[in-house]
Write an enzyme that holds these catalytic residues in place. Structure first.
Site, PDB file in Angstrom:
ATOM      1  N   GLU A   1      -9.877  79.888  20.842  1.00  0.00           N
ATOM      2  CA  GLU A   1      -9.791  78.819  21.734  1.00  0.00           C
ATOM      3  C   GLU A   1     -11.053  78.618  22.516  1.00  0.00           C
ATOM      4  OE1 GLU A   1      -7.625  76.732  21.261  1.00  0.00           O
ATOM      5  OE2 GLU A   1      -5.797  77.715  20.775  1.00  0.00           O
TER       6      GLU A   1
ATOM      7  N   GLU B   1      -8.595  72.237  24.913  1.00  0.00           N
ATOM      8  CA  GLU B   1      -8.913  73.672  24.669  1.00  0.00           C
ATOM      9  C   GLU B   1      -8.938  74.356  25.954  1.00  0.00           C
ATOM     10  OE1 GLU B   1      -8.841  74.280  21.696  1.00  0.00           O
ATOM     11  OE2 GLU B   1      -9.718  72.613  20.365  1.00  0.00           O
TER      12      GLU B   1
ATOM     13  N   HIS C   1      -5.483  75.327  26.109  1.00  0.00           N
ATOM     14  CA  HIS C   1      -4.992  76.423  25.389  1.00  0.00           C
ATOM     15  C   HIS C   1      -5.294  77.689  25.636  1.00  0.00           C
ATOM     16  CE1 HIS C   1      -5.007  73.426  21.647  1.00  0.00           C
ATOM     17  NE2 HIS C   1      -4.067  72.918  22.654  1.00  0.00           N
TER      18      HIS C   1
ATOM     19  N   TYR D   1      -1.671  82.796  30.689  1.00  0.00           N
ATOM     20  CA  TYR D   1      -0.339  82.833  31.117  1.00  0.00           C
ATOM     21  C   TYR D   1       0.413  83.719  30.149  1.00  0.00           C
ATOM     22  CZ  TYR D   1       4.201  80.349  32.073  1.00  0.00           C
ATOM     23  OH  TYR D   1       5.521  80.081  32.439  1.00  0.00           O
TER      24      TYR D   1
ATOM     25  N   GLU E   1     -10.372  74.974  13.113  1.00  0.00           N
ATOM     26  CA  GLU E   1      -9.200  74.336  13.538  1.00  0.00           C
ATOM     27  C   GLU E   1      -8.112  74.071  12.582  1.00  0.00           C
ATOM     28  OE1 GLU E   1     -10.947  71.247  16.302  1.00  0.00           O
ATOM     29  OE2 GLU E   1      -9.867  72.475  17.674  1.00  0.00           O
TER      30      GLU E   1
ATOM     31  N   GLU F   1      -3.660  70.730  18.009  1.00  0.00           N
ATOM     32  CA  GLU F   1      -4.652  71.119  16.970  1.00  0.00           C
ATOM     33  C   GLU F   1      -4.624  69.922  15.765  1.00  0.00           C
ATOM     34  OE1 GLU F   1      -7.030  73.102  17.574  1.00  0.00           O
ATOM     35  OE2 GLU F   1      -6.442  74.129  19.095  1.00  0.00           O
TER      36      GLU F   1
ATOM     37  N   HIS G   1      -6.721  67.388  16.672  1.00  0.00           N
ATOM     38  CA  HIS G   1      -8.180  67.742  16.641  1.00  0.00           C
ATOM     39  C   HIS G   1      -8.885  67.647  15.350  1.00  0.00           C
ATOM     40  CE1 HIS G   1      -7.530  70.514  20.398  1.00  0.00           C
ATOM     41  NE2 HIS G   1      -7.234  69.309  20.555  1.00  0.00           N
TER      42      HIS G   1
END
Ligand code: FE
Ligand code: MN
Length: 337
Positions: free
Chosen positions: A80, A111, A114, A120, A184, A218, A221
């Site tokens: 990412e 991004e 992400h 997290y 991607e 994605e 993207h």
């Protein structure tokens, strides 16, 4: 919004003022921007409590399941950032068209979201970041994917690279294929299938939902990247030689091979109703779709073994596909006042 049909071009356009977004020519860039905004999410919205219990319990997951999760954490956590850096440091400087730049800013933010997702996940599950963030060095099949993208997109990093002239436009499009279609559009997909299979089996649903959100982003993207590539080719038809088309097709095939190797490495034995052979079929299927999307002939002709993947990508404001919870998929960005 007035659509301008003047002589604006996406590359090498001396009359483009990057600060003047209106009137707009490339409405597809605007559409992708709006779609991105209406898909807004942040990782903290996803509850990880059940995942923490599952991850910490001794027997809720098999060794192979843990391995599959760790491999995907390892690949995505650094991929990412690699994508974000490529976008901001290279593509943004060569694409001066303001509506495209507006989209690139949105993509860069996604991004960042992400990247935040893997922070997290590491924090909530208590993963060792030194292990996760070093897997691109220690796991050969991850390392080979990252090296392939870095090599394929090298020319853009040269400080004096310019998009003037047929050969340079080809190099630019070649690198865009590396970023958007291969990184991607292919390198994320064995991971998406794997992590969404956990979700379908109601295991590690928090992590699964995070991947579901990432997959949806994605796919936008990829749609932007292929529209960008197709527009450059339409405006510069001289670059689209048989030889160049062959080079692009061969690169995509190599991407499929590397992703297939990664699938076998991360999933040596079948689990969750999945095995690496079926993922390999799926990768060929999506590679054909990517090829067709940029007006190249498909090469594999395989069927889609995971039709449920397309249903997830198409999810909008409705009940979560796997019914793990009810989700308002789209935010207020789309409300009519
Ligand atoms: Fe991403
Ligand atoms: Mn992306």
């Amino acid at each position: 919004m007035v659509v301008n049909t003047d002589d604006k071009r996406i590359l090498n356009c001396g009359t483009t003022d990057p600060n003047k977004i209106l009137p707009m020519k490339y409405l597809w860039a605007r559409e992708h921007y709006k779609k991105g905004v209406s898909n807004n999410w942040v990782p903290e919205e996803v509850n990880m409590q059940k995942d923490v219990e599952t991850w910490k319990s001794k027997d809720a997951l098999t060794e192979d399941e843990r391995r599959l999760i760790m491999w995907n954490m390892g690949f995505f956590s650094t991929a990412e950032s690699l994508t974000a850096n490529n976008l901001v440091l290279t593509i943004y400087s060569h694409i001066t068209n303001p509506e495209c730049r507006q989209y690139l800013l949105r993509q860069a933010y996604e991004e960042a979201v992400h990247t935040d997702t893997f922070i997290y996940c590491c924090d909530t599950l208590g993963l060792d970041p030194r292990e996760v963030y070093n897997m691109y060095n220690t796991i050969p099949s991850i390392k080979r994917k990252d090296e392939f993208v870095v090599n394929m997109t090298k020319s853009l990093l040269e400080p004096n690279f310019s998009t003037e002239g047929t050969e340079n436009i080809q190099r630019f499009v070649h690198d865009l294929v590396g970023f958007y279609v291969i990184m991607e559009g292919i390198f994320f997909y064995a991971g998406f299938v794997a992590m969404l299979s956990f979700l379908r089996r109601n295991k590690m649903v928090g992590v699964g939902e995070q991947f579901q959100f990432i997959l949806r982003d994605e796919s936008v993207h990829l749609a932007f990247g292929t529209d960008l590539i197709n527009t450059i080719v339409t405006e510069n038809p001289e670059i689209w030689t048989e030889q160049f088309k062959t080079t692009i097709t061969e690169n995509i095939k190599q991407g499929v091979e590397l992703e297939t190797a990664y699938a076998f490495d991360s999933l040596p034995r079948g689990i969750l109703g999945l095995n690496a052979d079926t993922i390999a079929e799926y990768l060929k299927y999506i590679a054909d779709r990517r090829l067709e999307r940029i007006n190249l002939k498909k090469v594999y002709g395989t069927e889609n073994p995971f039709p449920w993947m397309s249903e997830i990508i198409d999810l909008r404001k409705e009940k979560n596909f796997f019914e793990t919870r009810v989700t308002e998929y789209q935010t207020a960005g789309n409300l009519k006042w």
